[in-house]
Write a protein that holds these residues in place. Structure first.
Motif, PDB file in Angstrom:
ATOM      1  N   LYS A   1      28.105  46.934  37.768  1.00  0.00           N
ATOM      2  CA  LYS A   1      27.455  47.914  36.896  1.00  0.00           C
ATOM      3  C   LYS A   1      27.024  47.205  35.617  1.00  0.00           C
ATOM      4  O   LYS A   1      27.844  46.907  34.755  1.00  0.00           O
ATOM      5  CB  LYS A   1      28.407  49.062  36.568  1.00  0.00           C
ATOM      6  CG  LYS A   1      28.791  49.901  37.777  1.00  0.00           C
ATOM      7  CD  LYS A   1      29.711  51.032  37.364  1.00  0.00           C
ATOM      8  CE  LYS A   1      30.106  51.898  38.565  1.00  0.00           C
ATOM      9  NZ  LYS A   1      31.018  52.991  38.164  1.00  0.00           N
ATOM     10  N   GLN A   2      25.727  46.906  35.532  1.00  0.00           N
ATOM     11  CA  GLN A   2      25.209  46.239  34.352  1.00  0.00           C
ATOM     12  C   GLN A   2      24.991  47.258  33.231  1.00  0.00           C
ATOM     13  O   GLN A   2      24.529  48.374  33.473  1.00  0.00           O
ATOM     14  CB  GLN A   2      23.894  45.514  34.651  1.00  0.00           C
ATOM     15  CG  GLN A   2      24.039  44.318  35.566  1.00  0.00           C
ATOM     16  CD  GLN A   2      24.079  44.690  37.026  1.00  0.00           C
ATOM     17  OE1 GLN A   2      23.793  45.841  37.368  1.00  0.00           O
ATOM     18  NE2 GLN A   2      24.424  43.740  37.886  1.00  0.00           N
TER      19      GLN A   2
ATOM     20  N   ASP B   1      28.965  38.969  28.875  1.00  0.00           N
ATOM     21  CA  ASP B   1      28.034  38.162  29.662  1.00  0.00           C
ATOM     22  C   ASP B   1      26.907  37.600  28.791  1.00  0.00           C
ATOM     23  O   ASP B   1      26.501  36.451  28.967  1.00  0.00           O
ATOM     24  CB  ASP B   1      27.445  39.001  30.799  1.00  0.00           C
ATOM     25  CG  ASP B   1      28.510  39.411  31.795  1.00  0.00           C
ATOM     26  OD1 ASP B   1      29.441  38.612  32.018  1.00  0.00           O
ATOM     27  OD2 ASP B   1      28.430  40.522  32.331  1.00  0.00           O
TER      28      ASP B   1
ATOM     29  N   THR C   1      26.929  43.514  29.570  1.00  0.00           N
ATOM     30  CA  THR C   1      28.131  43.263  30.378  1.00  0.00           C
ATOM     31  C   THR C   1      27.864  43.650  31.819  1.00  0.00           C
ATOM     32  O   THR C   1      26.971  44.454  32.115  1.00  0.00           O
ATOM     33  CB  THR C   1      29.329  44.062  29.839  1.00  0.00           C
ATOM     34  OG1 THR C   1      28.995  45.462  29.806  1.00  0.00           O
ATOM     35  CG2 THR C   1      29.711  43.605  28.443  1.00  0.00           C
ATOM     36  N   ASP C   2      28.645  43.074  32.721  1.00  0.00           N
ATOM     37  CA  ASP C   2      28.569  43.363  34.150  1.00  0.00           C
ATOM     38  C   ASP C   2      29.977  43.703  34.631  1.00  0.00           C
ATOM     39  O   ASP C   2      30.808  42.814  34.827  1.00  0.00           O
ATOM     40  CB  ASP C   2      28.005  42.167  34.902  1.00  0.00           C
ATOM     41  CG  ASP C   2      27.751  42.478  36.380  1.00  0.00           C
ATOM     42  OD1 ASP C   2      28.092  43.609  36.811  1.00  0.00           O
ATOM     43  OD2 ASP C   2      27.242  41.605  37.096  1.00  0.00           O
ATOM     44  N   ASP C   3      30.242  45.003  34.817  1.00  0.00           N
ATOM     45  CA  ASP C   3      31.564  45.474  35.218  1.00  0.00           C
ATOM     46  C   ASP C   3      31.509  45.916  36.674  1.00  0.00           C
ATOM     47  O   ASP C   3      31.058  47.021  36.987  1.00  0.00           O
ATOM     48  CB  ASP C   3      32.005  46.634  34.317  1.00  0.00           C
ATOM     49  CG  ASP C   3      33.450  47.036  34.592  1.00  0.00           C
ATOM     50  OD1 ASP C   3      34.132  46.336  35.365  1.00  0.00           O
ATOM     51  OD2 ASP C   3      33.885  48.071  34.040  1.00  0.00           O
ATOM     52  N   ASN C   4      31.930  45.025  37.574  1.00  0.00           N
ATOM     53  CA  ASN C   4      31.949  45.330  39.013  1.00  0.00           C
ATOM     54  C   ASN C   4      30.582  45.776  39.531  1.00  0.00           C
ATOM     55  O   ASN C   4      30.449  46.777  40.232  1.00  0.00           O
ATOM     56  CB  ASN C   4      32.995  46.406  39.314  1.00  0.00           C
ATOM     57  CG  ASN C   4      34.404  45.913  39.026  1.00  0.00           C
ATOM     58  OD1 ASN C   4      34.702  44.731  39.191  1.00  0.00           O
ATOM     59  ND2 ASN C   4      35.265  46.821  38.569  1.00  0.00           N
TER      60      ASN C   4
ATOM     61  N   TYR D   1      34.107  37.011  26.082  1.00  0.00           N
ATOM     62  CA  TYR D   1      34.131  37.596  27.418  1.00  0.00           C
ATOM     63  C   TYR D   1      32.871  38.371  27.790  1.00  0.00           C
ATOM     64  O   TYR D   1      32.727  38.777  28.944  1.00  0.00           O
ATOM     65  CB  TYR D   1      35.341  38.524  27.560  1.00  0.00           C
ATOM     66  CG  TYR D   1      36.650  37.801  27.358  1.00  0.00           C
ATOM     67  CD1 TYR D   1      37.149  36.925  28.314  1.00  0.00           C
ATOM     68  CD2 TYR D   1      37.377  37.980  26.188  1.00  0.00           C
ATOM     69  CE1 TYR D   1      38.339  36.254  28.118  1.00  0.00           C
ATOM     70  CE2 TYR D   1      38.577  37.312  25.975  1.00  0.00           C
ATOM     71  CZ  TYR D   1      39.052  36.449  26.954  1.00  0.00           C
ATOM     72  OH  TYR D   1      40.228  35.773  26.751  1.00  0.00           O
TER      73      TYR D   1
END
Length: 272
Positions: free
Chosen positions: A148-149, A193, A143-146, A191
């Motif tokens: 932050k991978q 990535d 996932t890529d949260d803002n 949802y």
């Protein structure tokens, strides 16, 4: 008296002839009707009330014959094998006909509270190996949260209920998960990535494939370890090398001194 008997015999013969002719005409008519109907076929009906979502038992069904003219090939059940390991999606009362659209394969889940969630290869979902039925898989999510991978193990050792296709025709699997984990698994498919599905159990053909990367990783680590000391800690590596010879020299010097004293003693003893 003889005349009356003669008339009676004549009436009996006429009645017998008329009855035989009528019987023959009825037989011909029934034969023609049967030929138009195309014979009879046995189909399966409910012998007793069968509730929905329950495995069909042999004592719950029986057969009845219907004309082939009214026989629908794609709907009526004519073979007993078609009822094996199946359930009814709707309840059926006694005497009602069982059709194929009422039947569904019996899902042999480990727990009645578990659910089957399908996963198919896509831009987000990737299968590293061909998965077969009764295998187990690990699910890794990126996932890529803002900015932050993060990559982590989402589920481990998930059983595979069945797989669609084999080899190059592989098209997806159905995973058996609990009711609480089903929404989570569907959420990451929608949802996340990237989702990677790894085969958990390893067979004979897969051990060599997994062993080769492990060897290459160790060789890389060994090469990195060899290159790092020579470039970064070279002075420290020389210090112990310089100290060790000093110790050996001192020991040699201590060992030679007694020998020299012995030689001097012998010389002194020989001079007189």
């Amino acid at each position: 008296m003889l005349e009356s008997k003669r008339r009676a015999t004549i009436f009996l013969l006429l009645a017998f002839l008329l009855a035989s002719v009528a019987g023959y005409l009825v037989y011909q008519k029934v034969k023609d009707l049967n030929s138009e109907l195309g014979g009879m076929t046995k189909i399966y009906v409910a012998k007793s009330d069968i509730p929905a979502r329950t495995l069909i038992q042999e004592n719950q069904v029986t057969t009845m014959e219907i004309p082939n003219k009214f026989y629908v090939k794609d709907s009526h059940v004519v073979k007993k094998d078609e009822l094996v390991n199946t359930v009814l999606v709707v309840p059926v009362s006694k005497g009602h006909i069982i059709t194929e659209n009422m039947l569904k394969p019996f899902s042999n889940l480990r727990n009645e509270n578990n659910r089957l969630v399908s996963m198919y290869p896509s831009e987000k979902v990737q299968f590293d190996q061909v998965i077969e039925a009764l295998d187990r898989v690990d699910i890794i999510v990126s996932t890529d949260d803002n900015g932050k991978q993060k990559t982590e193990i989402f589920m481990r050792d998930v059983p595979v209920a069945y797989a669609d296709g084999e080899g190059k025709n592989f098209s997806g699997v159905a995973l058996e998960v609990s009711m609480e984990d089903a929404p989570k698994l569907i959420h990451i498919q929608n949802y996340a990535d990237k989702v990677r599905v790894l085969k958990a159990n390893v067979g004979k053909g897969d051990t060599m494939n997994t062993a080769a990367p492990a060897e290459t990783d160790t060789t890389k680590e060994g090469a990195e370890q060899k290159t790092q000391p020579t470039g970064t800690h070279q002075p420290k590596a020389q210090q112990p090398a310089t100290t060790t010879p000093k110790k050996t020299d001192t020991t040699k010097s201590t060992d030679t001194k007694p020998a020299d004293t012995k030689q001097t003693d012998t010389k002194q003893s020989g001079t007189p």
